[in-house]
Motif scaffolding. Structure first.
Motif, short mmCIF file in Angstrom:
data_model
loop_
_atom_site.label_atom_id
_atom_site.label_comp_id
_atom_site.label_asym_id
_atom_site.label_seq_id
_atom_site.Cartn_x
_atom_site.Cartn_y
_atom_site.Cartn_z
N VAL A 150 3.25 -1.35 4.08
CA VAL A 150 2.85 -0.05 3.87
C VAL A 150 4.16 1.00 3.56
CG1 VAL A 150 1.47 1.93 4.93
CG2 VAL A 150 0.78 -0.51 5.31
N VAL A 151 3.75 1.73 2.44
CA VAL A 151 4.92 3.05 2.23
C VAL A 151 4.08 4.19 2.48
CG1 VAL A 151 6.64 3.88 1.01
CG2 VAL A 151 6.33 1.17 0.93
N MET A 152 4.31 5.10 3.21
CA MET A 152 3.90 6.26 3.13
C MET A 152 5.11 7.51 2.69
SD MET A 152 1.96 8.17 6.53
CE MET A 152 1.57 9.92 6.39
N ILE A 153 4.35 8.37 1.96
CA ILE A 153 5.04 9.35 1.57
C ILE A 153 4.31 10.94 1.91
CG2 ILE A 153 3.65 9.41 -0.68
CD1 ILE A 153 6.54 10.24 -1.95
N HIS A 154 5.24 11.71 2.17
CA HIS A 154 4.75 13.32 2.66
C HIS A 154 5.76 14.05 1.96
CE1 HIS A 154 3.13 16.28 5.11
NE2 HIS A 154 4.46 16.64 5.46
N GLN A 155 5.00 15.03 1.32
CA GLN A 155 6.02 15.96 0.65
C GLN A 155 7.13 15.57 -0.04
OE1 GLN A 155 6.58 19.21 3.49
NE2 GLN A 155 4.37 19.73 3.47
N ALA A 180 0.62 -1.18 0.06
CA ALA A 180 0.10 0.07 0.10
C ALA A 180 0.75 1.22 0.18
CB ALA A 180 -0.95 0.12 1.32
N PHE A 181 0.71 2.26 -0.86
CA PHE A 181 1.24 3.41 -0.96
C PHE A 181 0.61 4.59 -0.75
CE2 PHE A 181 4.17 5.99 -4.14
CZ PHE A 181 4.99 6.42 -3.18
N ILE A 182 0.69 4.97 0.40
CA ILE A 182 -0.38 6.27 1.13
C ILE A 182 0.38 7.40 1.12
CG2 ILE A 182 -1.69 4.32 2.17
CD1 ILE A 182 -0.31 5.12 4.71
N GLY A 183 -0.44 8.66 1.11
CA GLY A 183 -0.29 9.85 1.34
C GLY A 183 -1.01 10.87 0.81
N GLU A 184 -1.17 11.98 1.22
CA GLU A 184 -2.01 13.05 0.87
C GLU A 184 -1.99 13.54 -0.51
OE1 GLU A 184 0.65 13.76 2.54
OE2 GLU A 184 1.06 15.77 2.37
N ASN A 185 -2.89 14.14 -1.22
CA ASN A 185 -2.73 14.50 -2.50
C ASN A 185 -1.55 15.54 -2.70
OD1 ASN A 185 -5.22 13.40 -3.40
ND2 ASN A 185 -6.33 14.92 -2.83
N GLY A 186 -0.72 15.25 -3.70
CA GLY A 186 0.21 15.92 -3.98
C GLY A 186 1.38 15.50 -3.31
N ALA A 187 1.42 14.50 -2.62
CA ALA A 187 2.58 14.02 -1.80
C ALA A 187 3.75 13.38 -2.53
CB ALA A 187 2.13 12.89 -0.59
N GLY A 188 3.19 13.02 -3.96
CA GLY A 188 4.46 12.58 -4.59
C GLY A 188 3.92 10.96 -5.18
N LYS A 189 3.00 10.29 -4.95
CA LYS A 189 2.73 9.17 -5.22
C LYS A 189 2.61 8.54 -6.72
CE LYS A 189 -1.53 8.80 -3.05
NZ LYS A 189 -1.72 10.31 -2.68
N THR A 190 1.81 9.60 -7.34
CA THR A 190 1.64 9.40 -8.87
C THR A 190 3.03 9.55 -9.60
OG1 THR A 190 -0.64 9.92 -8.99
CG2 THR A 190 0.45 9.80 -10.96
N SER A 191 3.97 10.60 -9.05
CA SER A 191 5.17 10.98 -9.68
C SER A 191 6.14 9.60 -9.40
CB SER A 191 5.60 12.08 -9.04
OG SER A 191 4.98 13.29 -9.45
N THR A 192 6.17 9.05 -8.36
CA THR A 192 7.00 7.95 -8.04
C THR A 192 6.65 6.67 -9.05
OG1 THR A 192 7.00 8.57 -5.65
CG2 THR A 192 7.74 6.36 -6.23
N ILE A 193 5.13 6.48 -9.03
CA ILE A 193 4.65 5.44 -9.81
C ILE A 193 5.22 5.63 -11.38
CG2 ILE A 193 2.70 4.36 -11.10
CD1 ILE A 193 1.51 4.49 -8.31
N ARG A 194 5.00 6.91 -11.74
CA ARG A 194 5.34 7.22 -13.39
C ARG A 194 7.05 6.86 -13.53
NH1 ARG A 194 1.89 9.51 -16.38
NH2 ARG A 194 -0.08 10.24 -15.25
#
Length: 306
Positions: free
Chosen positions: A205-210, A35-49
């Motif tokens: 669980v991996v969490m990303i913030h800013q 599970a890759f979690i974090g608020e909107n704009g945290a960088g989840k989709t950029s990491t996936i890309r």
């Protein structure tokens, strides 16, 4: 044997002069759901890309199946499937035509596509008579996942798969993903805000913030039993007063229904017996269990303060 599937090391990414990812270190493993979690704009989709080779990293690196993600060989590209939230389906086509088109791009034989399509449609209980433009959000989600499973990937990457789904569709999709992972050994990386559903199926669980990784733990470590006890009773305020006077017990909080407290195990071995000796009328007594939501809240708070 469990093997590494995705690995990033010191991954940095700048877009239009802004650094959006900072030294991202992630490792996922075969046959597990991450599970890759974090608020909107945290960088989840950029990491996936970056992971899927759509963005070249500014610094650091990312590998999938041991090969650099950017400029990945077609052989390794065929080993994974990805579903972004924005879709990528052709509305004027039928479900079969959509799946056939994308599977042929991967070089699959039409008969094999048909066989697997029919099996997956039955597996996901998808009605295929309508044109895709008339599909509900849940039906489109199912079709996109079917489209990415037809070639039987070793890794499935999902970006916000629960968005816009009704409760029944969420439960169905969650259970099917868990089944695919456990029965077929498919590794799954899920980026989502839906912490409740992720808690039901994730292993890691991996969490990303800013743009920075602030947590990377096994789910069982996050949601394990805590050292706090909860007792529900008819008079929690009175019980809290009683407990506060008992050596070895510390009242954490109480409300109209329950009292939460901790126990010094070297002083008190059986907290339930202590309560009964003080004539507390107990309705329920149990050890508190942490949730992924609790973990997210406290981890984000700590990240903001730092």
């Amino acid at each position: 044997m469990v093997s590494q599937v995705i690995q990033t090391r010191g991954l940095n990414l700048s877009l239009q002069g802004n650094q959006v990812l900072h030294n991202i270190d992630i490792t996922t493993y075969s046959g597990q759901i991450c599970a890759f979690i974090g608020e909107n704009g945290a960088g989840k989709t950029s990491t996936i890309r970056c992971i899927t080779g759509l963005y070249p990293p500014t610094a650091g690196g990312c590998t999938m199946f041991g090969e650099p993600a950017y400029n990945m060989s077609q052989k390794n590209r065929n080993r994974f499937g990805i579903v972004f939230d924005e879709g990528g389906l052709y509305g004027e086509m039928s479900a079969w035509e959509n799946v056939l088109f994308f599977a042929r791009l991967r070089g699959m034989d039409k008969d094999k596509i048909n066989e697997r399509f029919n099996r997956l449609v039955q597996h996901f209980e998808l009605k295929t008579a309508l044109k895709v433009s008339r599909f509900s959000k849940g039906m489109k989600q199912k079709l996109m996942i079917i489209r990415e499973l037809v070639h039987e990937p070793e890794l499935l990457i999902l970006d916000e798969p629960f968005n816009g789904l009704d409760p029944d569709s969420k439960i169905f999709l969650r259970d099917k993903l868990s089944e695919i992972c456990s029965r077929q050994g498919t590794s799954i990386l899920i980026s989502s805000h839906d912490l409740f559903d992720l808690e039901k199926i994730a292993d890691q669980v991996v969490m990303i913030h800013q743009g920075r990784i602030v947590a990377n733990q096994a789910l069982e470590e996050i949601t394990g039993i805590t050292e706090r006890y909860i007792v529900t009773c008819n008079s929690p305020h009175q019980v809290a007063s009683i407990l506060q006077d008992i050596e070895g017990i510390t009242v954490v909080n109480h409300d109209e229904h329950s009292v939460t407290f901790t126990v010094e195990s070297e002083v008190i071995k059986q907290p339930l017996q202590i309560l009964l000796k003080h004539n507390v009328e107990i309705q329920e007594f149990y050890k508190e269990k942490s949730s992924l939501e609790d973990f997210y809240r406290t981890t984000k708070q700590a990240a903001v303060q730092n």
